[in-house]
Structure formats: C-alpha cells, structure tokens
Scaffold this active site. Structure first.
Site, short mmCIF file in Angstrom:
data_model
loop_
_atom_site.label_atom_id
_atom_site.label_comp_id
_atom_site.label_asym_id
_atom_site.label_seq_id
_atom_site.Cartn_x
_atom_site.Cartn_y
_atom_site.Cartn_z
N LYS A 78 0.81 -1.24 0.07
CA LYS A 78 0.17 0.17 -0.04
C LYS A 78 0.90 1.32 0.20
CE LYS A 78 -3.70 1.83 2.57
NZ LYS A 78 -4.81 1.83 3.89
N SER A 153 -9.86 1.91 2.90
CA SER A 153 -8.82 2.55 1.79
C SER A 153 -7.58 1.73 1.34
CB SER A 153 -8.00 3.75 2.99
OG SER A 153 -7.23 3.09 3.89
N SER A 177 -9.96 -0.70 7.11
CA SER A 177 -9.27 -0.46 5.65
C SER A 177 -8.57 -1.76 5.10
CB SER A 177 -8.38 0.65 5.48
OG SER A 177 -9.12 1.90 5.52
N1 GLN Z 1 -13.14 4.26 6.14
C1 GLN Z 1 -12.56 4.68 7.44
C2 GLN Z 1 -12.16 6.06 7.39
O1 GLN Z 1 -12.41 6.64 6.19
C3 GLN Z 1 -11.33 3.84 7.80
C4 GLN Z 1 -9.93 4.09 7.09
C5 GLN Z 1 -8.81 3.20 7.55
O2 GLN Z 1 -9.17 2.24 8.00
N2 GLN Z 1 -7.88 3.62 7.00
O3 GLN Z 1 -11.57 6.58 7.95
#
Ligand code: GLN
Length: 486
Positions: A78, A153, A177
């Site tokens: 990532k 994400s 995420s």
């Molecule tokens: N969807 C969540 C957010 O927007 C989690 C994101 C993540 O785990 N990095 O913060």
C-alpha cells in the site's frame, strides 16, 4: 494455471524446487498487470526494472538456498508505507514526488524474507475513505464487477490480489481499511492486534488506531505473511515485545473446544439480506467444524462511528500538520509570506476528504470544545473496550458481517460522506479496542459481488482467528474462485 494466479504456498514450492525462477514469476505478474491494469487501476507506482532486479537477486538466493520464506514472491505494498527509492504518495497530490530515503520496518522485513516488491498499491488519500474514490491518482475498480468500488482505503491492495496482479499485498487498517476492501474483493485480510506489527515508516493517519496487515488469496498465505511482518521494533514505541509464533501451525482442521460469539448488534436494521444470509451460512459452517456458538451483546457498538469520526480526525489533524510545503512534497512558489505558502500548498495538495477531516479534527481539539467532543469520544471508546472484555469472558472469537452491504456502485456515495462513514459501523469498534480482526470470503451476492465474514478476537488471538478462518475456507471452498477479467 498461470504463474500469476498462484498463491504464496504454491509458488513457494515451485520456486524452492527450482521448477520456476523468481524472474519467471515476476515476469508473469508484470505481464498480467500489463493485461488488466488499464481496467483495474490497482497501482499508483510500478517499476518493472526494479522488480526484475529484485527477482534476479531472489534467484541467486534460491540457487544457494539462502532465501527466506517469501523468496521470489511478488508482493504489492500500500502506498502509505515508505519504500526506499520508490515513490510513496499516500494517494495524495501533496506527496506526488516524495521518494523516501528509507524502508518502513514491514517493507524491510518483507525484503529480508526475500519478497519482490512489485509496486505501490492505490489507496484513499492518507487512508481516509471506504471506497478508494478519494485518491489523486484515480479509482481502482472491483475485479468482480468493474462498475463497483473495490472498497477502501486499501482498495488497490485488495483489487491487486483479487485480479492476480500480485501474489499477496500489505494494507493498513485504521477503521476497517484492510477488512472492508478484502470483503468487497473476495480475498483474505487480517488486521493484527495494535502493536503486533511495527508502524515505523507507515505514514500516520490516526496513530492510536493504525495497524499494518496482509491481504492474501487464502488463509495459509495470510499466516505466512504474518510470520514475516510481526515482531517487536524498537523504532515504534507502541510495538509489543511479543514472541512471533509460527502462525501456520494454527491452521488445524477442526474447531473443537472453540466458542464463537454472535454479536446481536452486528445483525441490526440496515443489514443487507444477502450479506446476512452468507454470513449466517458461514456461522453454520463454523459450527459444523466443531465450534459452539452463543449469542453475545456489545451494547455500545452503535456509538463506534460517532466516536471514531472524532478521534481519527483529531489525530489526523495533528499528524498531517507536517505536510506544510517546507519539508515534503508540493510547495506553492507564488506566495509572498510563510503563512500564505503553508495555506496555498495545503489547499492545493490535499483533497476534499482530507481537508474535511483536518477541519473536523482541529475543531474537536480546540479549546472549549475538547471536553464536549474529543474527551466524550474517548470515554465512549472505553465503554466499547469494556463491551469486548465482557464478550470475551464468554467466548473465544466473534463472528459477524464485515460490512452492512456488498460493494456499492462507483460514485454512489461520493456526494454523501456521512453514508460512507456509516458503512464502517461494523469494522470501527475493533480498531477503537486495538483488537485483531479478519475478513474471510463466505459467499457472493446474486449480482456476483463477494461477501466476507468478520472474525474478531481478544488481543493477540491471531492464531485462533486464522484457525477459524482456515476451517471456513476449507469447508466453503471459495478460495479457488476467480473473477473473470478477460
Ligand atoms: N473508512 C474509514 C475512514 O475513512 C477507515 C479508514 C482506514 O481504516 N484507514 O476513516
């Protein structure tokens, strides 16, 4: 079977027996990327030459038997993890040209194990999002239905594994995420216990929640990746001093003696019936494997989203202050004063969602509002931790859906951030408590979209998670199913 479609477990055998070379494996994956990447867009940065150079080095190690467990395995990372000499953008314009001078500890560990780092996977900007639509470098598509989101994400990391554009990948999970995109793309994703994997070199979003973990084609591969990435790191003050077991020994073929709690709050109103059906079928399968199931209650689950969307932005507003146009990345050169330079660089460099979070977080921490928002959210966090403690007094693991619905159509929630936030309701409590959590494929919707089952455990229960996931996978036999991308 084409080499690119291999799991780590298959490819490892063929590499170590010298039936195939690491250069052949890397070339196969690079050719696959050339074939499907225009449709999927899972990567932000690829470097064919660097990939082949690493594969050649792996071949030399394989020849003299000095290679580690991942020797010659092509892995995607990532783009929130620093990679020495390879651009690291965090999906943001502000880091468009940032080339880190060092590797994140997890990347270093993968390299030590002999992995070939194939490229940097797409993500929501600074890991803020649930659809990977907040990325300055385009939106990856769901390999199972390319007009749908792949989740976020770590969307690129999940899509790359599902589309066979890598053998395995790393993601990060602050509020879901890893688990959510894994669920949407039909791959295995594990978010380890907070502190189990080093955060050194992981660009910080919300430091009390962030954790790195693997996304893989099956559960055995997940255990192999965990062996490589876990362990204490003196460069991360929150890193646990914990022995790293051989996680593959946890993959036993029954669940006798295990009690699995079914949290009633995770099956509340708003849960898609197809998701519920697949998850309930998964739970029956866990029972068939020998687990006893009981109903448990985590009454504060419904406050998780509200608490998270104060705590995470508060921490982000502080962490993202370092992107000021002075030290990293983009700088506006038209400004007359320092203040104006900060303002213009950040205005141009950050996308809308990141700005929204910085504004919310700064507000929540500001004098006069701190007690009403941040402090209250922290108190809710404690109640959520207590809920889990009570539940784990009665059972070993929890089984539930990962997300209330399968992947939604591209653009469906772009203008409605709140509805995207609410879709995180089932993954967020886990991060607030620092627990390990996992998504394992358990079925498909009628439209052919994958559905994951979430397993959660108490701190350091990764081996139990892997064991339950392995039994589910063996009995459901879904890991061989691939999206049709030709
Ligand atoms: N969807 C969540 C957010 O927007 C989690 C994101 C993540 O785990 N990095 O913060």
């Amino acid at each position: 079977m084409e080499l690119y479609a291999s799991s780590i477990t298959d490819l490892q055998k063929r590499l170590h027996s010298r039936e195939v070379s690491a250069v052949e494996a890397a070339t196969s994956v690079l050719d696959r990327i050339a074939q499907v990447e225009e449709t999927i867009n899972a990567y932000i940065t690829l470097d064919r030459d660097q990939t082949l150079t690493q594969a050649e080095a792996a071949d030399r190690q394989l020849a003299d038997h000095s290679g580690g467990a991942l020797c010659g395995i092509p892995i995607a990372v990532k783009d929130v993890l620093c990679t020495e000499g390879m651009r690291t953008t965090c999906g943001s314009k502000i880091l468009n040209s940032f080339i880190p001078p060092y590797d994140a500890t997890v990347v270093e560990k993968l390299k030590t194990a002999g992995a070939v780092i194939i490229g940097k996977a797409s993500m929501d900007e600074f890991a803020m999002g649930s659809a990977n639509e907040n990325c300055a470098y385009g939106t990856p598509k769901n390999p199972w239905a390319t007009n749908h989101i792949c989740g976020g994400s770590s969307g690129g990391s999940a899509a790359a594994v599902a589309a066979d554009e890598c053998i395995a990948s790393l993601g990060s999970d602050t509020g879901g995420s890893i688990r959510q995109p894994a669920s949407h793309c039909g791959v295995v994703g594990l978010k380890p216990t907070y502190g189990r994997v080093s955060r050194f070199g992981l660009v910080a979003f919300a430091s009390s929640l962030d954790q790195v973990g693997p996304l893989t084609k099956n559960v055995s591969d997940c255990a192999i990746m965990m062996n490589a990435i876990c362990g204490h790191d003196p460069r991360d003050s929150t890193s646990l001093k914990q022995e790293v077991p051989d996680f593959t020994t946890a993959l036993k073929n029954d669940l006798k003696g295990m009690t699995i709690g079914i949290p009633e709050e995770y099956f509340a109103e708003g849960l898609d019936p197809e998701v519920e059906k697949a998850v309930r079928n998964g739970i029956t399968t866990l029972e068939e494997a020998g687990a006893k199931t009981i109903s448990v209650s985590l009454p504060h689950t419904k406050y998780g989203v509200a608490a998270y969307y104060l705590i995470a932005p508060a921490e982000a507003s502080s962490n993202l202050a370092r992107f000021d146009g002075v030290r990293y990345g983009l700088r506006d050169t038209s400004a007359d004063t320092l203040q104006e330079m900060y303002c213009k660089s950040r205005s141009q460099g950050f996308g809308d969602e990141v700005k929204r979070r910085i504004i919310i977080g700064t507000y929540a921490l500001s004098s006069g509002y701190y007690d009403a928002y941040y402090k209250k959210a922290s108190q809710v966090r404690t109640l959520i931790i207590e809920d889990y403690k009570n539940a784990f007094g009665q059972c070993d693991l929890l089984a539930s859906p990962v997300t209330p619905t399968p992947a939604w159509a591209l653009g469906a929630k772009s203008d409605d951030p709140l509805s995207a936030y609410l879709s995180d309701a089932l993954t967020i409590p886990n991060n607030l408590a620092g627990l390990p959590g996992m998504s394992v494929p358990c079925g498909f919707s009628a439209a052919g979209l994958p559905i994951g089952l979430q397993l959660q455990g108490p701190h350091l229960a990764e081996e139990k998670l892997l064991r339950a996931a392995f039994n589910l996978e063996q009995r459901l036999g879904l890991s061989e199913r691939k999206p049709n991308l030709t």
